[in-house]
Write a protein that holds these residues in place. Structure first.
Motif, PDB file in Angstrom:
ATOM      1  N   ILE A  49     -12.107  32.746  34.811  1.00 19.85           N
ATOM      2  CA  ILE A  49     -11.170  33.495  35.640  1.00 19.85           C
ATOM      3  C   ILE A  49     -10.523  34.620  34.846  1.00 19.85           C
ATOM      4  O   ILE A  49     -10.265  35.701  35.362  1.00 19.85           O
ATOM      5  N   ASP A  50     -10.288  34.381  33.559  1.00 17.49           N
ATOM      6  CA  ASP A  50      -9.704  35.399  32.673  1.00 17.49           C
ATOM      7  C   ASP A  50      -8.381  35.943  33.186  1.00 17.49           C
ATOM      8  O   ASP A  50      -8.201  37.153  33.288  1.00 17.49           O
ATOM      9  N   GLU A  51      -7.470  35.080  33.503  1.00 15.06           N
ATOM     10  CA  GLU A  51      -6.166  35.524  33.962  1.00 15.06           C
ATOM     11  C   GLU A  51      -5.145  35.423  32.846  1.00 15.06           C
ATOM     12  O   GLU A  51      -5.172  34.497  32.046  1.00 15.06           O
ATOM     13  N   VAL A  52      -4.263  36.395  32.816  1.00 13.43           N
ATOM     14  CA  VAL A  52      -3.153  36.355  31.876  1.00 13.43           C
ATOM     15  C   VAL A  52      -1.882  36.007  32.648  1.00 13.43           C
ATOM     16  O   VAL A  52      -1.835  36.112  33.863  1.00 13.43           O
ATOM     17  N   VAL A  53      -0.872  35.586  31.904  1.00 13.84           N
ATOM     18  CA  VAL A  53       0.428  35.270  32.486  1.00 13.84           C
ATOM     19  C   VAL A  53       1.391  36.362  32.017  1.00 13.84           C
ATOM     20  O   VAL A  53       1.467  36.659  30.832  1.00 13.84           O
ATOM     21  N   ILE A  54       2.101  36.955  32.962  1.00 10.59           N
ATOM     22  CA  ILE A  54       3.086  37.990  32.650  1.00 10.59           C
ATOM     23  C   ILE A  54       4.462  37.448  33.013  1.00 10.59           C
ATOM     24  O   ILE A  54       4.689  37.031  34.146  1.00 10.59           O
ATOM     25  N   LEU A  55       5.355  37.438  32.027  1.00  7.71           N
ATOM     26  CA  LEU A  55       6.716  36.962  32.239  1.00  7.71           C
ATOM     27  C   LEU A  55       7.706  38.016  31.765  1.00  7.71           C
ATOM     28  O   LEU A  55       7.448  38.724  30.786  1.00  7.71           O
ATOM     29  N   LEU A  75       4.407  43.412  38.767  1.00  5.13           N
ATOM     30  CA  LEU A  75       3.321  42.775  38.020  1.00  5.13           C
ATOM     31  C   LEU A  75       2.154  43.724  37.818  1.00  5.13           C
ATOM     32  O   LEU A  75       1.592  43.816  36.723  1.00  5.13           O
ATOM     33  N   ASP A  76       1.787  44.441  38.877  1.00  6.28           N
ATOM     34  CA  ASP A  76       0.677  45.392  38.789  1.00  6.28           C
ATOM     35  C   ASP A  76       0.965  46.490  37.774  1.00  6.28           C
ATOM     36  O   ASP A  76       0.084  46.884  37.015  1.00  6.28           O
ATOM     37  N   ALA A  77       2.190  46.988  37.746  1.00  3.41           N
ATOM     38  CA  ALA A  77       2.568  48.046  36.807  1.00  3.41           C
ATOM     39  C   ALA A  77       2.494  47.552  35.365  1.00  3.41           C
ATOM     40  O   ALA A  77       1.981  48.255  34.479  1.00  3.41           O
ATOM     41  N   VAL A  78       2.974  46.336  35.124  1.00  3.66           N
ATOM     42  CA  VAL A  78       2.928  45.773  33.769  1.00  3.66           C
ATOM     43  C   VAL A  78       1.480  45.530  33.361  1.00  3.66           C
ATOM     44  O   VAL A  78       1.065  45.860  32.250  1.00  3.66           O
ATOM     45  N   PHE A  79       0.674  44.966  34.276  1.00  4.13           N
ATOM     46  CA  PHE A  79      -0.721  44.708  33.936  1.00  4.13           C
ATOM     47  C   PHE A  79      -1.469  46.004  33.671  1.00  4.13           C
ATOM     48  O   PHE A  79      -2.295  46.078  32.753  1.00  4.13           O
ATOM     49  N   GLU A  80      -1.202  47.031  34.445  1.00  2.00           N
ATOM     50  CA  GLU A  80      -1.868  48.320  34.235  1.00  2.00           C
ATOM     51  C   GLU A  80      -1.526  48.880  32.857  1.00  2.00           C
ATOM     52  O   GLU A  80      -2.396  49.390  32.142  1.00  2.00           O
ATOM     53  N   GLU A  81      -0.265  48.773  32.450  1.00  2.00           N
ATOM     54  CA  GLU A  81       0.145  49.218  31.111  1.00  2.00           C
ATOM     55  C   GLU A  81      -0.576  48.391  30.046  1.00  2.00           C
ATOM     56  O   GLU A  81      -1.065  48.934  29.049  1.00  2.00           O
ATOM     57  N   PHE A  82      -0.658  47.084  30.242  1.00  2.00           N
ATOM     58  CA  PHE A  82      -1.375  46.208  29.321  1.00  2.00           C
ATOM     59  C   PHE A  82      -2.852  46.605  29.248  1.00  2.00           C
ATOM     60  O   PHE A  82      -3.435  46.711  28.169  1.00  2.00           O
ATOM     61  N   ARG A  83      -3.455  46.848  30.401  1.00  2.00           N
ATOM     62  CA  ARG A  83      -4.880  47.215  30.458  1.00  2.00           C
ATOM     63  C   ARG A  83      -5.139  48.500  29.687  1.00  2.00           C
ATOM     64  O   ARG A  83      -6.083  48.589  28.907  1.00  2.00           O
TER      65      ARG A  83
END
Length: 95
Positions: A49-55, A75-83
């Motif tokens: 699944i390759d999911e991360v947890v964002i807190l 969540l989408d904004a944080v994940f996009e920055e991480f990506r």
């Protein structure tokens, strides 16, 4: 033989069980701080699944705490920055 790692975060789940996560990144965005974590003990099925947890990090007077983020846009904004930051280290699937 197990080696001690300084990138491991141990959190307590809703059942009182300790769960280990690998700390992948800390991101500052829109005046908030977030951690991106990857569960360490996953079954082979879960790894696919390759999911991360964002807190979100909430800074208290005596200690910091991690809280879940309920807003999908946040969540989408944080994940996009991480990506963007980690695109050279991880293979991200296009959604």
């Amino acid at each position: 033989m197990s080696e001690e790692r300084d990138d491991i975060v141990i959190l307590v789940d809703e059942n009182g069980e300790e769960v280990e996560f690998e700390h992948l990144d800390t991101i500052e965005l829109n005046g908030n701080e977030y951690v991106v974590l990857l569960p360490v003990d996953m079954s082979e099925e879960e790894k696919a699944i390759d999911e991360v947890v964002i807190l979100k990090i909430e800074h208290g007077e005596e200690e910091d705490s991690f809280v879940s983020v309920d807003d999908d846009d946040e969540l989408d904004a944080v994940f996009e920055e991480f990506r963007v930051r980690m695109e050279d280290e991880f293979d991200f699937e296009e959604q």
